[in-house]
Write an enzyme that holds these catalytic residues in place. Structure first.
Site, PDB file in Angstrom:
ATOM      1  CG  HIS A   1      -1.968  -1.071   1.175  1.00 15.11           C
ATOM      2  ND1 HIS A   1      -2.860  -1.230   0.130  1.00 15.11           N
ATOM      3  CD2 HIS A   1      -2.227  -2.087   2.038  1.00 15.11           C
ATOM      4  CE1 HIS A   1      -3.621  -2.290   0.359  1.00 15.11           C
ATOM      5  NE2 HIS A   1      -3.254  -2.839   1.511  1.00 15.11           N
TER       6      HIS A   1
ATOM      7  CG  ASP B   1      -2.799  -8.597   0.400  1.00 15.80           C
ATOM      8  OD1 ASP B   1      -2.018  -8.980   1.281  1.00 15.80           O
ATOM      9  OD2 ASP B   1      -3.840  -7.944   0.634  1.00 15.80           O
TER      10      ASP B   1
ATOM     11  CG  HIS C   1      -6.457  -5.602   1.822  1.00 16.19           C
ATOM     12  ND1 HIS C   1      -5.908  -6.615   2.582  1.00 16.19           N
ATOM     13  CD2 HIS C   1      -7.498  -5.100   2.518  1.00 16.19           C
ATOM     14  CE1 HIS C   1      -6.603  -6.711   3.709  1.00 16.19           C
ATOM     15  NE2 HIS C   1      -7.573  -5.806   3.693  1.00 16.19           N
TER      16      HIS C   1
ATOM     17  CG  ASP D   1      -4.888 -10.410   3.052  1.00 19.26           C
ATOM     18  OD1 ASP D   1      -4.694 -10.813   1.892  1.00 19.26           O
ATOM     19  OD2 ASP D   1      -4.643  -9.237   3.411  1.00 19.26           O
TER      20      ASP D   1
END
Ligand code: ZN
Ligand code: ZN
Length: 435
Positions: free
Chosen positions: A112, A151, A153, A240
């Site tokens: 991020h 991931d 996200h 995740d």
């Protein structure tokens, strides 16, 4: 005794002295259970699995990728430098052909973190994959790299860093941004004017299982990678998507991740998220290591798999198929709009960027020189709610003479005292100047 079919490097750095906060999911114990599980499975005793020691990255390594505000020391700790450095160790092992592939099991994570860094976003301060890729480009003269971010996200930081770069294919497969942080990563987002089609976003609905991920990989990701012909495949390996993960809503198992890795065959995998520290993460990481080493993974199973895993529903099947066909259509039909399709034109965009972890609001104005010959000279003005106002000028690694000239003109015309700092990152000379 079992031996690895493909030589695999492991770099392990749990960062036992760094956490977002003591009760936060991104905390010290995240990798403790993985360490135990790797030991228990005897993976380090296998012939062909090699463990490497970490070393810290330097500020010079970070300056190939980021503009840290006000400087690197303010936004990183020793743990961040070692997490990034662990990736550099993995890269060296692969690039020197000591191993066929390597997995950097490190934290804090990085995907991020964007090109300009004012603080921590989504548990990330510096983008460890990007720091690694730019190191590889400088030291080993690699040009074309594909990054597949698995991931849960959206990898918005990595997307930001490579948004304008036609030499980096960035593919993010993630839970739909309408249902999860950071709320971005839609099929229409395909890269800046000089790199349209080199960013690919595949948002999947909540409760997507490994079947959906496999379809996305076989029907979209692998064909796109084949067409791009990268010299290197990097996996931002966030774990995740697991059905046990406490902060997401997907439906993958450890075996699903192992299968994914076996299909993708990344040269380098870098750990990102994964917050079911006890019930899922250790088994996923073991599955990935086994897949990288070419070992059979059919037996990889978390203890509660038989009682708790449910297959993907037919509704989700259908939704995934639709998403894949949308992305494919978007990719085939997409052309730069005619008004930007002229070399030398300066194209501007303004953005608001929120740092959820550090509660910073950043305002950016970005200007890119439209160029068919390189990634384009880049000008970024950024101010944050912490009070800094900076200008960052980026000259890409393979900048053409016209873009180099544009960057020089920008540097010469900076109005005095408008900014707290002016940074010039010239990748053609690997130099970083702060005024
Ligand atoms: Zn994540
Ligand atoms: Zn150019």
């Amino acid at each position: 005794m079992l031996s690895a079919k493909r030589k695999t490097g492991l770099v392990f750095f749990p960062a036992f002295d760094w956490s977002v906060s003591p009760t936060h999911p991104e905390r010290e114990e995240r990798l403790l259970y993985t360490q135990d599980q790797v030991m228990e499975e005897g993976l380090l005793d296998l012939d062909g699995v090699v463990e490497y020691r970490v070393r810290p990255a330097t500020y010079a390594d970070i300056r190939r990728t980021h503009f840290c505000v006000p400087d690197e020391a303010a936004v990183t700790t020793e743990s961040h430098l070692i997490a990034a450095g662990g990736c550099l160790v993995a890269a060296d092992a692969v690039m020197k052909r000591e191993v066929d592939s390597a997995f950097a099991l490190v934290r804090p994570p990085g995907h991020h973190a964007m090109r300009v860094v004012h603080g921590n976003r989504g548990f990330c301060n510096i983008n460890i994959e990007a720091v690694m890729i730019e190191y590889i480009r400088d030291v080993y003269n690699v040009r074309k790299v594909a990054i597949v971010d698995t991931d849960c996200h959206h990898g918005d930081g990595t997307q930001d860093i490579y948004w304008h770069d036609p030499d980096t294919l960035f593919i993010s497969i993630h839970q739909d941004g309408r249902t999860l942080y950071p709320g971005t990563g839609f099929p229409a987002d395909m890269g800046g004017p000089n790199a349209i089609g080199s960013t690919i976003n595949i948002p999947l609905p909540p409760r997507t299982g490994e079947e959906g991920f496999r379809t996305a990989l076989d029907e979209l990701v692998m064909p796109l990678i084949e067409r791009f012909e990268p010299e290197l495949i990097v996996n931002s390996a966030g774990q995740d998507n697991h059905y046990e993960d406490p902060i997401t809503h997907m439906n993958f198992s450890a075996r699903g991740y192992a299968d994914l890795t076996a299909r993708l065959k990344p040269h380098l995998a870098v750990l990102e998220g994964g917050y079911s520290v006890e019930k899922a993460l250790p088994y996923i990481n073991v599955g990935i290591i086994m897949a990288m080493a070419g070992l059979p993974t059919a037996t990889v199973k978390e203890p509660n798999y038989d009682t708790e895993y449910e297959a993907q529903t037919p509704e989700v099947d259908k939704y995934v198929d639709q998403t894949i066909s949308t992305v494919r259509k978007q990719f085939i039909t997409s052309q730069p709009p005619p008004d930007i399709n002229k070399d030398g034109r300066i194209i501007e965009r303004r953005r608001n960027i929120f740092y959820d972890t550090d509660m910073i609001q950043e305002l950016q104005t970005e200007r890119i020189r439209r160029c068919r010959d390189c990634a384009g000279a880049l000008w970024i003005e950024s101010s944050s709610s912490r009070g800094y106002r900076i200008l960052a000028i980026h000259v890409p690694r393979w900048a053409c003479p016209a873009c180099q000239k544009q960057a020089r003109q920008w540097c010469e015309s900076v109005p005095a005292k408008t900014y707290d700092k002016v940074y010039i990152q010239d990748r053609t000379k690997n130099s970083y100047t702060v005024i």
